[in-house]
Design a protein around this motif. Structure first.
Motif, PDB file in Angstrom:
ATOM      1  N   THR A   1      22.345  10.419  37.114  1.00 54.50           N
ATOM      2  CA  THR A   1      23.125  11.632  36.873  1.00 54.50           C
ATOM      3  C   THR A   1      23.012  12.587  38.049  1.00 54.50           C
TER       4      THR A   1
ATOM      5  N   ASN B   1      21.341  20.798  31.294  1.00 52.14           N
ATOM      6  CA  ASN B   1      22.497  21.435  31.911  1.00 52.14           C
ATOM      7  C   ASN B   1      22.059  22.627  32.721  1.00 52.14           C
TER       8      ASN B   1
ATOM      9  N   THR C   1      27.860  21.199  36.676  1.00 54.80           N
ATOM     10  CA  THR C   1      28.139  20.260  35.603  1.00 54.80           C
ATOM     11  C   THR C   1      27.532  18.920  35.942  1.00 54.80           C
ATOM     12  N   ARG C   2      26.933  18.299  34.930  1.00 55.78           N
ATOM     13  CA  ARG C   2      26.303  17.006  35.163  1.00 55.78           C
ATOM     14  C   ARG C   2      27.342  15.889  35.083  1.00 55.78           C
ATOM     15  N   PHE C   3      27.214  14.956  36.047  1.00 60.31           N
ATOM     16  CA  PHE C   3      28.069  13.790  36.073  1.00 60.31           C
ATOM     17  C   PHE C   3      27.198  12.553  36.171  1.00 60.31           C
TER      18      PHE C   3
ATOM     19  N   ARG D   1      31.421  10.542  35.932  1.00 59.24           N
ATOM     20  CA  ARG D   1      31.845  10.837  34.567  1.00 59.24           C
ATOM     21  C   ARG D   1      30.971  11.942  34.003  1.00 59.24           C
ATOM     22  N   GLU D   2      31.611  12.990  33.479  1.00 61.41           N
ATOM     23  CA  GLU D   2      30.876  14.147  32.964  1.00 61.41           C
ATOM     24  C   GLU D   2      29.907  13.747  31.857  1.00 61.41           C
ATOM     25  N   SER D   3      28.709  14.306  31.924  1.00 58.70           N
ATOM     26  CA  SER D   3      27.670  14.015  30.950  1.00 58.70           C
ATOM     27  C   SER D   3      27.313  15.302  30.218  1.00 58.70           C
TER      28      SER D   3
ATOM     29  N   PRO E   1      35.382  13.888  28.423  1.00 58.77           N
ATOM     30  CA  PRO E   1      34.614  14.070  29.659  1.00 58.77           C
ATOM     31  C   PRO E   1      35.504  14.051  30.890  1.00 58.77           C
ATOM     32  N   GLU E   2      35.187  14.892  31.824  1.00 52.40           N
ATOM     33  CA  GLU E   2      35.911  14.933  33.088  1.00 52.40           C
ATOM     34  C   GLU E   2      35.447  13.779  33.963  1.00 52.40           C
ATOM     35  N   THR E   3      36.360  13.164  34.657  1.00 49.08           N
ATOM     36  CA  THR E   3      36.023  12.060  35.570  1.00 49.08           C
ATOM     37  C   THR E   3      36.546  12.374  36.956  1.00 49.08           C
ATOM     38  N   ARG E   4      35.791  11.963  37.932  1.00 53.24           N
ATOM     39  CA  ARG E   4      36.172  12.154  39.324  1.00 53.24           C
ATOM     40  C   ARG E   4      35.905  10.858  40.064  1.00 53.24           C
TER      41      ARG E   4
END
Length: 363
Positions: A81, A137, A142-144, A201-203, A247-250
């Motif tokens: 992460t 957190n 934001t954790r990914f 991927r957002e965690s 979840p947000e993904t980048r």
């Protein structure tokens, strides 16, 4: 007659002792000289185009310089992460490859970062550690979670691992239908996957979210048939997957910029086990100067010797000559110890003979 013979021996041993002692007093110890350049505090030593500053104080010193072109690297393991602070990325449809960083500011903290190429005290080369589960957190980021395609848990997932006409379709994270013996995906694992990008991927910190939600009855999750549920204060329940936001993904590819410890960092490589980063930075380098010991600067070896006032140091390249002089000096000390041994033993022998010669004789 017996006492006359004893007297002769006594005189002999005394003469030997006096001769040995005389040699210890007149013998001259060989000196150890170092022929080289003398340096004082603040002088500069030029070696192979590199300038080293000389620091000398009270019989000790060092050479120091600032290396401005050091390549540092760091690595993130798959499923580790990251905590991004003010980092932004271009969105990539469906998490496909080809996306890159639009701009990054601020550091990224990771629980699985390993830094090489520099010491841990190097500014800008340290990673702040955090729990690897992603359950912590920070209001500033934001954790990914790092997710590498076809590498999660060692199974060929989210796609097909194929080579020619042999394929193994991923089903529930495992290669269904047995092993693809002709497709280099044996045992359900993607054996030779060409990876050039990875997904962030957002965690979520589930516990913190539940504690902050006044509608939730408590922070405990009820589990039914392996599915986690959230229980509300009004008695209703909801699946955890539905409760959490999407979840947000980048997507990040090799060569993209990456927000890491305020460095101008880029993604150097991606494989099925992790991600490697690289950046250029500066590092303070130093070499200790110990009296009589060899020191290597670049590809040149010197021997250091301090002056009588301990405020100057001489650096000589004649290391072999210096070692030879040290060997001569050590041999001289051995010979002096031998002469002292002869003198002491001779005196003891004279005393012993005198004592035996003058013992009383019976009858």
């Amino acid at each position: 007659m017996q006492r006359r013979a004893a007297a002769v021996y006594i005189v002999f041993f005394v003469v030997v002792a006096i001769a040995a002692y005389s040699l210890t007093t007149v013998a001259e110890e060989p000196s150890v000289s170092v022929e080289g350049q003398n340096y004082t505090q603040g002088d500069t030593l030029d070696v192979e185009g590199q300038a080293w500053m000389v620091n000398v104080s009270d019989g000790s010193g060092q050479l120091s310089r600032v290396n401005e072109s050091v390549r540092f690297t760091a690595s993130f393991a798959n499923n580790s992460t990251l905590l991004f602070q003010n980092g932004t990325y271009r969105s990539v449809p469906n998490g496909s490859g080809g996306g890159g960083a639009a701009g990054t500011t601020g550091p990224a903290t990771t629980s699985a970062a390993t830094t090489t190429g520099g010491s841990a005290t190097t500014p800008g080369a340290n990673a702040t550690t955090a729990p690897s589960g992603g359950d912590t957190n920070d209001s500033a980021g934001t954790r990914f979670r790092v997710v590498i395609a076809n590498a999660t848990e060692g199974n060929a997932s989210a796609g097909n691992a194929s080579a020619g006409n042999a394929s193994a379709n991923a089903s529930s994270g495992n290669a269904s239908g047995g092993n693809a013996s002709a497709g280099n995906a044996s045992g359900g694992n993607a054996a030779a996957v060409n990876v050039s990008s990875f997904t962030l991927r957002e965690s979520f910190d589930v516990t913190q979210r539940l504690q902050a939600d006044s509608d939730v009855a408590d922070t405990l999750l009820s589990t039914v048939n392996g599915t986690q549920y959230v229980r509300y204060r009004n008695g209703t329940t909801q699946q955890l997957d539905e409760y959490l936001p999407t979840p947000e993904t980048r997507n990040v590819s090799v060569g993209d910029s990456f927000p890491y410890q305020n460095n101008s960092t880029s993604v150097a490589g991606v494989n099925t086990s992790g991600v490697s980063l690289a950046w250029e930075g500066t590092r303070n380098e130093s070499v200790e100067l110990a009296a009589g010991e060899n020191v290597t600067v670049g590809n040149t070896t010197y021997v250091a010797q301090y002056g009588a006032d301990n405020s100057t140091v001489t650096l000589s390249r004649d290391v072999a000559g210096y070692q030879a002089e040290l060997a001569d000096q050590a041999e001289f000390h051995d010979r002096i110890l031998g002469l002292w041994g002869i003198a002491v033993i001779s005196i003891l022998a004279a005393i012993l003979i005198a004592g035996l010669a003058y013992l009383p004789v019976r009858g």
